[in-house]
Design an enzyme around this catalytic site. Structure first.
Site, PDB file in Angstrom:
ATOM      1  N   HIS A 170      -8.862  -2.213   3.807  1.00 29.56           N
ATOM      2  CA  HIS A 170      -8.729  -1.052   2.911  1.00 29.56           C
ATOM      3  C   HIS A 170      -9.944  -1.123   1.983  1.00 29.56           C
ATOM      4  CE1 HIS A 170      -4.802   0.110   4.305  1.00 29.56           C
ATOM      5  NE2 HIS A 170      -4.410  -1.146   4.243  1.00 29.56           N
ATOM      6  N   ASN A 210      -1.926 -11.015   9.716  1.00 30.31           N
ATOM      7  CA  ASN A 210      -2.618  -9.849   9.160  1.00 30.31           C
ATOM      8  C   ASN A 210      -2.591  -9.872   7.632  1.00 30.31           C
ATOM      9  OD1 ASN A 210      -3.778  -7.137   9.633  1.00 30.31           O
ATOM     10  ND2 ASN A 210      -1.879  -6.354   8.736  1.00 30.31           N
ATOM     11  N   GLU A 244      -6.519  -1.828   9.357  1.00 25.64           N
ATOM     12  CA  GLU A 244      -6.057  -0.743   8.473  1.00 25.64           C
ATOM     13  C   GLU A 244      -7.221  -0.107   7.715  1.00 25.64           C
ATOM     14  OE1 GLU A 244      -2.703  -1.994   6.052  1.00 25.64           O
ATOM     15  OE2 GLU A 244      -1.872  -3.199   7.672  1.00 25.64           O
ATOM     16  N   ASP A 250      -9.691   2.114   5.866  1.00 23.75           N
ATOM     17  CA  ASP A 250      -9.786   3.423   5.217  1.00 23.75           C
ATOM     18  C   ASP A 250     -10.762   3.270   4.066  1.00 23.75           C
ATOM     19  OD1 ASP A 250      -8.175   2.160   3.252  1.00 23.75           O
ATOM     20  OD2 ASP A 250      -6.358   3.105   3.973  1.00 23.75           O
ATOM     21  N   GLU A 278       0.545 -10.368   5.135  1.00 24.95           N
ATOM     22  CA  GLU A 278       0.329 -10.515   3.685  1.00 24.95           C
ATOM     23  C   GLU A 278       1.109 -11.666   3.050  1.00 24.95           C
ATOM     24  OE1 GLU A 278       1.159  -6.622   2.097  1.00 24.95           O
ATOM     25  OE2 GLU A 278      -0.355  -5.667   3.335  1.00 24.95           O
TER      26      GLU A 278
HETATM   27  O1  G3I Z   1      11.549   6.379   4.891  1.00 22.82           O
HETATM   28  C1  G3I Z   1      11.803   6.771   3.544  1.00 22.82           C
HETATM   29  C2  G3I Z   1      12.480   8.066   3.532  1.00 22.82           C
HETATM   30  O2  G3I Z   1      13.759   7.911   4.119  1.00 22.82           O
HETATM   31  C3  G3I Z   1      12.599   8.561   2.082  1.00 22.82           C
HETATM   32  O3  G3I Z   1      13.139   9.844   2.087  1.00 22.82           O
HETATM   33  C4  G3I Z   1      11.213   8.600   1.425  1.00 22.82           C
HETATM   34  C5  G3I Z   1      11.288   8.999  -0.050  1.00 22.82           C
HETATM   35  O4  G3I Z   1      10.119   8.619  -0.723  1.00 22.82           O
HETATM   36  O5  G3I Z   1      10.654   7.330   1.497  1.00 22.82           O
HETATM   37  C6  G3I Z   1      10.480   6.904   2.828  1.00 22.82           C
HETATM   38  O6  G3I Z   1       9.888   5.650   2.885  1.00 22.82           O
HETATM   39  C7  G3I Z   1       8.539   5.563   2.483  1.00 22.82           C
HETATM   40  C8  G3I Z   1       7.714   5.173   3.696  1.00 22.82           C
HETATM   41  O7  G3I Z   1       6.380   4.911   3.304  1.00 22.82           O
HETATM   42  C9  G3I Z   1       7.695   6.246   4.772  1.00 22.82           C
HETATM   43  O8  G3I Z   1       7.095   7.416   4.295  1.00 22.82           O
HETATM   44  C10 G3I Z   1       8.451   4.482   1.421  1.00 22.82           C
HETATM   45  O9  G3I Z   1       9.101   4.930   0.248  1.00 22.82           O
HETATM   46  C11 G3I Z   1       7.001   4.164   1.114  1.00 22.82           C
HETATM   47  O10 G3I Z   1       6.959   3.037   0.255  1.00 22.82           O
HETATM   48  C12 G3I Z   1       6.286   3.823   2.404  1.00 22.82           C
HETATM   49  O11 G3I Z   1       4.928   3.544   2.100  1.00 22.82           O
HETATM   50  C13 G3I Z   1       4.257   2.788   3.082  1.00 22.82           C
HETATM   51  C14 G3I Z   1       3.823   1.448   2.504  1.00 22.82           C
HETATM   52  O12 G3I Z   1       3.084   0.721   3.470  1.00 22.82           O
HETATM   53  C15 G3I Z   1       5.056   0.612   2.107  1.00 22.82           C
HETATM   54  O13 G3I Z   1       4.699  -0.550   1.566  1.00 22.82           O
HETATM   55  C16 G3I Z   1       3.010   3.571   3.520  1.00 22.82           C
HETATM   56  O14 G3I Z   1       3.421   4.757   4.199  1.00 22.82           O
HETATM   57  C17 G3I Z   1       2.174   2.712   4.465  1.00 22.82           C
HETATM   58  O15 G3I Z   1       0.950   3.354   4.715  1.00 22.82           O
HETATM   59  C18 G3I Z   1       1.878   1.374   3.808  1.00 22.82           C
HETATM   60  O16 G3I Z   1       1.172   0.590   4.748  1.00 22.82           O
HETATM   61  C19 G3I Z   1       0.766  -0.706   4.283  1.00 22.82           C
HETATM   62  C20 G3I Z   1       0.807  -1.631   5.487  1.00 22.82           C
HETATM   63  O17 G3I Z   1       2.079  -1.626   6.078  1.00 22.82           O
HETATM   64  C21 G3I Z   1       0.414  -3.049   5.082  1.00 22.82           C
HETATM   65  N1  G3I Z   1      -0.868  -3.053   4.409  1.00 22.82           N
HETATM   66  C22 G3I Z   1      -1.025  -2.135   3.286  1.00 22.82           C
HETATM   67  C23 G3I Z   1      -0.681  -0.715   3.725  1.00 22.82           C
HETATM   68  C24 G3I Z   1      -0.934   0.290   2.625  1.00 22.82           C
HETATM   69  O18 G3I Z   1      -0.106   0.051   1.531  1.00 22.82           O
END
Ligand code: G3I
Length: 333
Positions: free
Chosen positions: A221, A185, A253, A255, A137
């Site tokens: 997406h 990507n 990715e 969905d 990105e």
């Molecule tokens: O790991 C912490 C945890 O320690 C904490 O307790 C918890 C509290 O909210 O947060 C946890 O981290 C979260 C993480 O997911 C794991 O669950 C982050 O806050 C959250 O922001 C993170 O979201 C991820 C997101 O990327 C971050 O930008 C999503 O799961 C994930 O599906 C998403 O994936 C991205 C790809 O990497 C790139 N392309 C877009 C895609 C969708 O947004």
């Protein structure tokens, strides 16, 4: 009758194997203990990718300490079950630890940090991760480069020098693993538009100058309110121009977001999965079709209120119409 039975036994993985494609999904090892989660990973997929576990923040939360625990679990699970692992991601503007973001580091320090990060992470999984999203990105929708701690805030030495920092990251990744396939990507690059034009220009330049790049990832997406005939036509044409550069193509990715769970919405969703898989089926350079999670129970979309239905399996691991549509698309039916 026999043909119908064989069809219903064909998993996504089997359908993909017969059609030049691995079938992947993003995973979180916290759920490996759920029997249905584990069972479906083994039967339906040939590739798994950490949804978060290999990103900079989780794996390198402190400057002098790497935490490989989550990534190691995924790699061990894959090894035990004969699945391939795809790595995501080494250079990204998001999910960075505060010690990178707090603005105290100088470009020379940033360079040392990123080089060490790539060497350490890619090196640890050498021979175990078959492909990496090296850079994720990096572009804005208008085709300009996105501000990033690695590019220009403060960057690691190439601020204002266009795609030079991406090239350097690719070179470091290749040095750390000569065999892993290296990908750029992004999202919003599926159609022919200013963003995909910019990515195309970069990758064409990289190919011409033999910068180490093996493929392009299209995140895909999707949602029924914009994935319609015009979008699909543009997507197919766009894939072809990247294929013509000699790049491998991964859909990374996929969905399909819905804002309600009605039979009508599920039918629209099935159409989207079917059409995208059909285009992947028709393009021989597409070697991976990957969905971003597979059950509504554990999808990033489900964490957004009113958007909990984006996956082919529902929250009880029951197949939705999207599942059969996806499989038919992979099979070219
Ligand atoms: O790991 C912490 C945890 O320690 C904490 O307790 C918890 C509290 O909210 O947060 C946890 O981290 C979260 C993480 O997911 C794991 O669950 C982050 O806050 C959250 O922001 C993170 O979201 C991820 C997101 O990327 C971050 O930008 C999503 O799961 C994930 O599906 C998403 O994936 C991205 C790809 O990497 C790139 N392309 C877009 C895609 C969708 O947004």
């Amino acid at each position: 009758m026999i043909a119908l039975l064989a069809m219903s036994l064909t998993t996504l993985r089997v359908a993909g194997a017969a059609n030049h494609m691995d079938i992947g999904t993003a995973v979180n090892p916290d759920f490996f203990a759920e029997p249905r989660y584990e069972e479906l990973l083994k039967s339906e997929f040939s590739v798994i990718e950490p949804e978060n576990g290999m990103k900079f923040d989780p794996i390198h939360k402190e400057r002098d300490h790497y935490d490989f625990s989550v990534a190691d679990k995924i790699v061990a699970f894959a090894h035990a079950n004969h699945l391939k692992v795809r790595g995501h991601t080494l250079v990204w503007h998001s999910q960075q630890p505060s010690w990178v973001m707090n603005g105290t580091l100088k470009p020379t320090e940033m360079a040392t940090i990123l080089q060490d990060h790539i060497k350490t992470v890619v090196g640890r999984y050498r021979g175990k991760v078959y492909a990496w999203d090296v850079v994720n990105e990096a572009f804005n929708d208008d085709g300009s480069l996105r501000p990033s701690p690695w590019y220009n805030k403060p960057g690691f030495g190439y601020a204002g020098q266009g795609t030079q920092y991406i090239e350097q990251a690719l070179r470091w990744a290749r040095k750390a693993d000569k065999r892993a396939k290296l990908f750029y990507n992004d999202y919003g690059t599926e159609e022919i538009n200013p963003k995909s034009d910019a990515v195309y220009a970069m990758l064409k330049d990289f190919k011409n100058r033999h910068v180490p790049i093996d493929g392009i990832g299209f995140q895909c997406h999707a949602a029924p309110w914009y994935v319609k005939e015009k979008w699909l036509k543009s997507f197919e044409k766009n894939l072809q121009r990247f294929a013509d550069l000699g790049l491998e193509i991964h859909i990374t990715e996929l969905d399909c977001d819905l804002d309600a769970s009605t039979p009508e919405k599920f039918a629209q969703q099935a159409y989207v999965y079917h059409e995208i898989a059909t285009i992947a089926h028709r393009q021989p350079k597409v070697t991976l079709l990957q969905i971003w999670g597979f059950t509504d129970k554990h999808s990033w979309l489900s964490s957004r209120k009113g958007h909990g239905w984006g996956m082919p399996w529902d929250a009880n691991y029951e197949k939705k119409p999207a599942y059969g549509a996806l499989r038919n698309g992979i099979l070219g039916k």
